[in-house]
Design a protein around this motif. Sequence first.
Motif, PDB file in Angstrom:
ATOM      1  N   MET A 286      36.072  71.358  62.913  1.00  0.00           N
ATOM      2  CA  MET A 286      36.504  70.048  62.438  1.00  0.00           C
ATOM      3  C   MET A 286      36.883  70.068  60.958  1.00  0.00           C
ATOM      4  O   MET A 286      37.808  69.369  60.538  1.00  0.00           O
ATOM      5  N   GLY A 287      36.198  70.863  60.172  1.00  0.00           N
ATOM      6  CA  GLY A 287      36.485  70.929  58.739  1.00  0.00           C
ATOM      7  C   GLY A 287      37.920  71.343  58.448  1.00  0.00           C
ATOM      8  O   GLY A 287      38.533  70.862  57.490  1.00  0.00           O
ATOM      9  N   LEU A 288      38.483  72.236  59.266  1.00  0.00           N
ATOM     10  CA  LEU A 288      39.875  72.662  59.083  1.00  0.00           C
ATOM     11  C   LEU A 288      40.825  71.485  59.267  1.00  0.00           C
ATOM     12  O   LEU A 288      41.760  71.296  58.493  1.00  0.00           O
ATOM     13  N   ARG A 289      40.566  70.698  60.288  1.00  0.00           N
ATOM     14  CA  ARG A 289      41.402  69.520  60.551  1.00  0.00           C
ATOM     15  C   ARG A 289      41.268  68.516  59.411  1.00  0.00           C
ATOM     16  O   ARG A 289      42.250  68.018  58.882  1.00  0.00           O
ATOM     17  N   LYS A 290      40.038  68.217  59.033  1.00  0.00           N
ATOM     18  CA  LYS A 290      39.816  67.220  57.987  1.00  0.00           C
ATOM     19  C   LYS A 290      40.439  67.643  56.661  1.00  0.00           C
ATOM     20  O   LYS A 290      40.975  66.812  55.929  1.00  0.00           O
ATOM     21  N   SER A 291      40.400  68.927  56.338  1.00  0.00           N
ATOM     22  CA  SER A 291      40.954  69.393  55.061  1.00  0.00           C
ATOM     23  C   SER A 291      42.479  69.297  55.032  1.00  0.00           C
ATOM     24  O   SER A 291      43.086  69.286  53.962  1.00  0.00           O
ATOM     25  N   PHE A 292      43.113  69.219  56.204  1.00  0.00           N
ATOM     26  CA  PHE A 292      44.566  69.105  56.268  1.00  0.00           C
ATOM     27  C   PHE A 292      45.042  67.741  55.790  1.00  0.00           C
ATOM     28  O   PHE A 292      46.116  67.607  55.215  1.00  0.00           O
TER      29      PHE A 292
END
Length: 145
Positions: A106-112
């Motif tokens: 989820m962190g990858l998505r949120k950082s986008f």
Amino acid sequence: MKSNFLIVCSLLLVQFSFAQQVEREVYHIPGHENVENGIGYSHAIKVGKTLFIAGTVDGQHDDMENQIKTIYKYVEDTLEHYGASSADIVKENIYTTDLEEFKKNMGLRKSFYDEGKFPTSTWVQVERLFIPKLKVEIELIAVVE
């Protein structure tokens, strides 16, 4: 009654004429044109101010983390082509073969997404995607100038 009918017909004709004048601007991921043409789709199409980005995948990596990173890189490049950013995305559909594994990343998505400006979003677990090794596919709609 007859004048109302004529008004409605005139409005429909104007709307149809306008729709015919809107241009479709097509964008392909550089180097992927043969794949897109072979399958029969376009990576992105801009109509007016609306940008439709096809379900984007990464067929190079086998793991979810790298597939997500690559997908968002393709999306970022597409948005930049149109002078846009992730803040312009209004709708995101995520298809994955494993929602629990996707949640771990989820962190990858949120950082986008810039400053937490998240779009509306739908997440769906599916049995499989177009290529068996794919774990995630993301399609988007953005409003751009």
